[in-house]
Enzyme design. Sequence first.
Site, PDB file in Angstrom:
ATOM      1  CG  HIS A 158      -0.212   3.889  -2.646  1.00 12.99           C
ATOM      2  ND1 HIS A 158      -0.384   3.582  -3.980  1.00 12.99           N
ATOM      3  CD2 HIS A 158      -0.067   5.227  -2.588  1.00 12.99           C
ATOM      4  CE1 HIS A 158      -0.320   4.694  -4.692  1.00 12.99           C
ATOM      5  NE2 HIS A 158      -0.136   5.707  -3.876  1.00 12.99           N
ATOM      6  CG  HIS A 169       3.666   1.046   5.592  1.00 15.92           C
ATOM      7  ND1 HIS A 169       4.628   1.931   6.022  1.00 15.92           N
ATOM      8  CD2 HIS A 169       4.263   0.287   4.635  1.00 15.92           C
ATOM      9  CE1 HIS A 169       5.741   1.732   5.335  1.00 15.92           C
ATOM     10  NE2 HIS A 169       5.552   0.733   4.498  1.00 15.92           N
ATOM     11  CG  HIS A 227       4.708  -3.457   1.733  1.00 17.60           C
ATOM     12  ND1 HIS A 227       4.473  -2.555   0.709  1.00 17.60           N
ATOM     13  CD2 HIS A 227       5.425  -2.797   2.661  1.00 17.60           C
ATOM     14  CE1 HIS A 227       5.043  -1.399   1.008  1.00 17.60           C
ATOM     15  NE2 HIS A 227       5.632  -1.510   2.189  1.00 17.60           N
ATOM     16  CG  HIS A 260       8.101  -2.027   5.516  1.00 14.33           C
ATOM     17  ND1 HIS A 260       8.020  -1.733   4.169  1.00 14.33           N
ATOM     18  CD2 HIS A 260       8.769  -3.205   5.621  1.00 14.33           C
ATOM     19  CE1 HIS A 260       8.621  -2.706   3.486  1.00 14.33           C
ATOM     20  NE2 HIS A 260       9.068  -3.610   4.337  1.00 14.33           N
ATOM     21  CB  THR A 311       9.767  -0.264  -0.995  1.00 20.59           C
ATOM     22  OG1 THR A 311       8.585  -0.107  -0.203  1.00 20.59           O
ATOM     23  CG2 THR A 311      10.893  -0.831  -0.150  1.00 20.59           C
ATOM     24  CB  THR A 312       6.388   3.935  -2.072  1.00 14.99           C
ATOM     25  OG1 THR A 312       6.785   4.721  -0.946  1.00 14.99           O
ATOM     26  CG2 THR A 312       5.710   2.661  -1.583  1.00 14.99           C
TER      27      THR A 312
HETATM   28 ZN   LIG Z   1       6.825  -0.260   3.212  1.00 12.29          ZN
END
Ligand SMILES: [Zn+2]
Length: 369
Positions: free
Chosen positions: A207, A232, A234, A251, A319-320
């Site tokens: 992801h 991580h 995005h 993040h 957000t996941t």
């Molecule tokens: Zn994130």
Amino acid sequence: MTAQSPSSPFVAATLRFGLCAGMALAGILLLGCAGGVSAQDHGATARKAPAAEKSVAPAAAASKTSPTSKAVGEQVREALDSGIVAKKRVTLTVEAKKAGAVAAEHAPAAPITVAPGAIPNPAASRQYIRAKAAAMAGHGAGEVHWSYEGEGGPETWGQLKPEFNVCAIGKRQSPINIDEPATLRGPAEPIQFEYAASSASVVNNGHTIQVDLGGDNSITVRGTNFRLLQFHFHHPSEERVNHRSFAMVVHLVHRSSEGKLAVVAVLLEPGPANALINKVWTYMPLDSGDRVGMPPDMLDMRELLPKDQRYYQFMGSLTTPPCTEGVLWMVLKQPVAISREQLRLFGQLFPNNARPVQPVNGRAIRDAQ
Ligand SMILES: [Zn+2]
């Protein structure tokens, strides 16, 4: 953000697949080391740009990059797409620069070599890659898995399993658009960053690229100390400010001793190369499911933070999936720079890994002056 931490079950899956780790650093990706893969006759075709070019963000596509970084994503995609069988080797060209050095010039690209006599087996290859990605995402065979588009995309997350229900019915979901005129402006305490040089390992979990941190890193805000677990990326940014999105976002996921989560978001926009990201990209595993350790004490997260550390603050969610609420969000207002070449490399692996913005539902958003 994602909730995976070094103590989560997915680490066990990582370790099972960890045999491949380290090979990316050497510029050699042993796609078949867990039982999968090889590529047929890629020497002639891997330099062409077809599929990968389509998925590159427009800003990144417009930039001029070295043949080496451009080729990496293509090589991986083509190797995966064209059929890969067991115990064959694909050699990828990866810049062998000293980690931490951000240079304007690039080492010449070495030719791609592919083991001769490879037998194409596209179906087996794709099945293997999917199974591996699912395992890394924390789901066993036969379980649902989520994604950012198509089947399993964000609109379906809430229906994929009962534990994901809040993704659909939650009232304080993330990410959001921060509408500045509607924020609560006023003085606020600064975030106290207590970061230091740390050891780390880089994971491609299917992801995103996630960096799990050792060492003693924490923030103090609202009288609470939150320890930094991982960070991580995005692409593009999940959060928007006045409806504007940014090229990427980092993040930084922290947790208090009581289990509360606090995430600091650092927005990234095109500019000079980013030294910290250069270190992470150097050790980035290209294969979903792999983990690569960085040299001891290589990462100092203070390098990533902008000078101006004023922020927007609000309550939101992961957000996941499972989209758990009760997360304290702090989005730093001042973006930091990432080069177009650095953007392009991530964009080739993850063309879009951003959840769409969610309704604010009257939430208070503080604009910390
Ligand atoms: Zn994130």
